[in-house]
Design an enzyme around this catalytic site. Structure first.
Site, PDB file in Angstrom:
ATOM      1  N   ARG A  90       0.845  -1.216   0.000  1.00  0.00           N
ATOM      2  CA  ARG A  90       0.000   0.000   0.000  1.00  0.00           C
ATOM      3  C   ARG A  90       0.870   1.252   0.000  1.00  0.00           C
ATOM      4  O   ARG A  90       2.076   1.202   0.261  1.00  0.00           O
ATOM      5  CB  ARG A  90      -0.995   0.011   1.158  1.00  0.00           C
ATOM      6  CG  ARG A  90      -0.401  -0.016   2.555  1.00  0.00           C
ATOM      7  CD  ARG A  90      -1.541  -0.115   3.582  1.00  0.00           C
ATOM      8  NE  ARG A  90      -1.068  -0.488   4.887  1.00  0.00           N
ATOM      9  CZ  ARG A  90      -0.825   0.378   5.869  1.00  0.00           C
ATOM     10  NH1 ARG A  90      -0.992   1.656   5.671  1.00  0.00           N
ATOM     11  NH2 ARG A  90      -0.417  -0.048   7.049  1.00  0.00           N
ATOM     12  N   ASP A 102       5.275 -10.969   8.187  1.00  0.00           N
ATOM     13  CA  ASP A 102       5.558 -10.044   9.284  1.00  0.00           C
ATOM     14  C   ASP A 102       7.074 -10.052   9.461  1.00  0.00           C
ATOM     15  O   ASP A 102       7.656 -11.047   9.915  1.00  0.00           O
ATOM     16  CB  ASP A 102       4.842 -10.523  10.555  1.00  0.00           C
ATOM     17  CG  ASP A 102       5.171  -9.662  11.757  1.00  0.00           C
ATOM     18  OD1 ASP A 102       6.111  -8.831  11.680  1.00  0.00           O
ATOM     19  OD2 ASP A 102       4.489  -9.813  12.793  1.00  0.00           O
ATOM     20  N   ASN A 124      11.128  -1.096   2.972  1.00  0.00           N
ATOM     21  CA  ASN A 124      10.157   0.011   3.019  1.00  0.00           C
ATOM     22  C   ASN A 124       9.174  -0.123   4.182  1.00  0.00           C
ATOM     23  O   ASN A 124       8.670   0.885   4.683  1.00  0.00           O
ATOM     24  CB  ASN A 124       9.400   0.048   1.682  1.00  0.00           C
ATOM     25  CG  ASN A 124       8.163   0.915   1.740  1.00  0.00           C
ATOM     26  OD1 ASN A 124       8.260   2.144   1.745  1.00  0.00           O
ATOM     27  ND2 ASN A 124       6.991   0.292   1.802  1.00  0.00           N
ATOM     28  N   TYR A 136       8.841   6.202  16.828  1.00  0.00           N
ATOM     29  CA  TYR A 136       9.053   6.236  15.375  1.00  0.00           C
ATOM     30  C   TYR A 136      10.324   7.018  15.030  1.00  0.00           C
ATOM     31  O   TYR A 136      11.180   6.539  14.276  1.00  0.00           O
ATOM     32  CB  TYR A 136       7.830   6.858  14.693  1.00  0.00           C
ATOM     33  CG  TYR A 136       7.943   6.994  13.194  1.00  0.00           C
ATOM     34  CD1 TYR A 136       7.775   5.897  12.359  1.00  0.00           C
ATOM     35  CD2 TYR A 136       8.212   8.239  12.597  1.00  0.00           C
ATOM     36  CE1 TYR A 136       7.877   6.020  10.975  1.00  0.00           C
ATOM     37  CE2 TYR A 136       8.311   8.369  11.222  1.00  0.00           C
ATOM     38  CZ  TYR A 136       8.132   7.256  10.415  1.00  0.00           C
ATOM     39  OH  TYR A 136       8.236   7.382   9.045  1.00  0.00           O
ATOM     40  N   LYS A 173      13.794   5.588  13.264  1.00  0.00           N
ATOM     41  CA  LYS A 173      14.339   6.049  11.983  1.00  0.00           C
ATOM     42  C   LYS A 173      15.773   6.542  12.160  1.00  0.00           C
ATOM     43  O   LYS A 173      16.612   6.383  11.269  1.00  0.00           O
ATOM     44  CB  LYS A 173      13.437   7.134  11.380  1.00  0.00           C
ATOM     45  CG  LYS A 173      12.059   6.605  10.959  1.00  0.00           C
ATOM     46  CD  LYS A 173      12.165   5.519   9.883  1.00  0.00           C
ATOM     47  CE  LYS A 173      10.832   5.081   9.334  1.00  0.00           C
ATOM     48  NZ  LYS A 173      10.928   4.112   8.214  1.00  0.00           N
ATOM     49  N   ILE A 187       4.827  12.535   2.523  1.00  0.00           N
ATOM     50  CA  ILE A 187       4.438  11.800   1.310  1.00  0.00           C
ATOM     51  C   ILE A 187       2.909  11.754   1.276  1.00  0.00           C
ATOM     52  O   ILE A 187       2.279  11.512   2.317  1.00  0.00           O
ATOM     53  CB  ILE A 187       4.943  10.337   1.316  1.00  0.00           C
ATOM     54  CG1 ILE A 187       6.439  10.246   1.627  1.00  0.00           C
ATOM     55  CG2 ILE A 187       4.633   9.659  -0.028  1.00  0.00           C
ATOM     56  CD1 ILE A 187       6.929   8.815   1.858  1.00  0.00           C
TER      57      ILE A 187
END
Ligand SMILES: NC(=O)c1ccc[n+]([C@@H]2O[C@H](COP(=O)([O-])OP(=O)(O)OC[C@H]3O[C@@H](n4cnc5c(N)ncnc54)[C@H](OP(=O)(O)O)[C@@H]3O)[C@@H](O)[C@H]2O)c1
Length: 261
Positions: free
Chosen positions: A16, A64, A91, A160, A164, A193
């Site tokens: 997706r 997963d 990704n 998060y 990263k 994005i």
């Protein structure tokens, strides 16, 4: 003739949003592409969307990436169906949405995000290297998706942002150790994005986000796919350990125009 004719590519989270555009890019440029989502339902839905777009021949298998037995099963399929792998695109990500701020978040949220984004990305990469790249004379290329939030934080996304940042460090570390073996590892760090999540944004919020970017636009998935394809191609043959930011200039400014003084 396509840039990736004869190449085999694996895109995690290819079911997706940005992942779909990355899959489409490689298929349109000649590659044989494998992709996964985290579940059977999400993977099947991604396969259906690719079909609707006229993107044919993609092999989709749920995986997963935080579960090594599912990672092994995915690579078993790549081995059986293609017998080689040339490009890995890490990704897939757990966005860590809704965890709250650092005072209220459950500390286990840190682990669940790291389990996907850092451990997951690592174990997919290690498996690709062991099972394919080190056995192939042409070796292979790895591209991670990080984020500009690794460098400039966003609110209430501690896990998060930290994950990263860890990916950026891991990319440099992997590049250092794998470079002498002929394997390149680079990273694209996007900013905003356009994804399905933008569809529920009030227009004034979307406009405010755009004002945050010197180029006055968010990326489309195709913009990110272009950078990923460059990093996966021989056009970047002399690059490894790089974090390439693609954020419409967002992170080069000290503060956005409407708060500049
Ligand atoms: N969107 C942005 O504005 C933005 C900005 C900067 C960086 N990025 C980075 O760019 C990449 C793509 O972003 P996006 O917004 O398109 O992503 P997204 O919409 O959040 O989709 C995440 C993808 O990762 C998969 N995934 C999540 N957990 C997984 C797991 N345990 N195993 C396997 N797959 C898993 C999801 O599969 P399911 O469908 O099964 O959940 C989905 O395909 C991500 O790495 C993201 O962090 C995005």
């Amino acid at each position: 003739m396509g840039r990736f004719d004869g190449k085999t590519v694996l895109v995690t989270g290819g079911n997706r949003n940005t992942g779909l555009d990355i899959v489409e890019k490689f298929v349109r440029e000649g590659a044989r592409v494998f992709m996964c989502g985290s579940s059977a339902a999400s993977t099947a839905s991604g396969a259906a969307m690719l079909k609707e777009r006229g993107v044919a021949g993609v092999l989709a298998q749920p995986c997963d990436i935080s579960d090594i037995s599912q990672v092994t099963a995915l690579f078993d399929t790549v081995e059986r169906e293609a017998g080689r792998l040339d490009i890995l695109v890490n990704n897939a990500a757990d966005q860590g949405l809704g965890q709250g701020g650092p005072l209220e978040m459950d500390p286990s949220g840190m682990l669940s995000v790291f389990r996907v984004n850092v451990l997951g990305g690592f174990q997919v990469t290690q498996t690709a290297c062991r099972r394919f790249f080190m056995r192939q004379p042409e070796r292979g290329v790895v591209v991670f998706l990080s984020s500009n939030t690794a460098m400039r934080a966003i609110r209430n996304r501690t896990a998060y942002c930290a994950s990263k940042g860890a990916i950026n460090s891991m990319v440099r570390s992997l590049a250092l150790d794998l470079g002498p073996l002929g394997i390149r590892v680079n990273c694209c760090a996007p900013g905003y994005i356009y994804t399905e999540r933008w569809e529920s944004l009030p227009p004034e919020k979307a406009a405010r986000r755009r004002l945050n970017c010197p180029l006055r636009r968010e990326a489309k998935g195709a913009d990110i796919a272009n950078v990923v394809a460059f990093l996966a191609s021989s056009d970047s043959a002399n690059m490894t350990g790089e974090i390439v930011t693609c954020d419409a200039g967002c992170s080069c400014q000290h503060m956005p125009e409407d708060v500049d003084v």
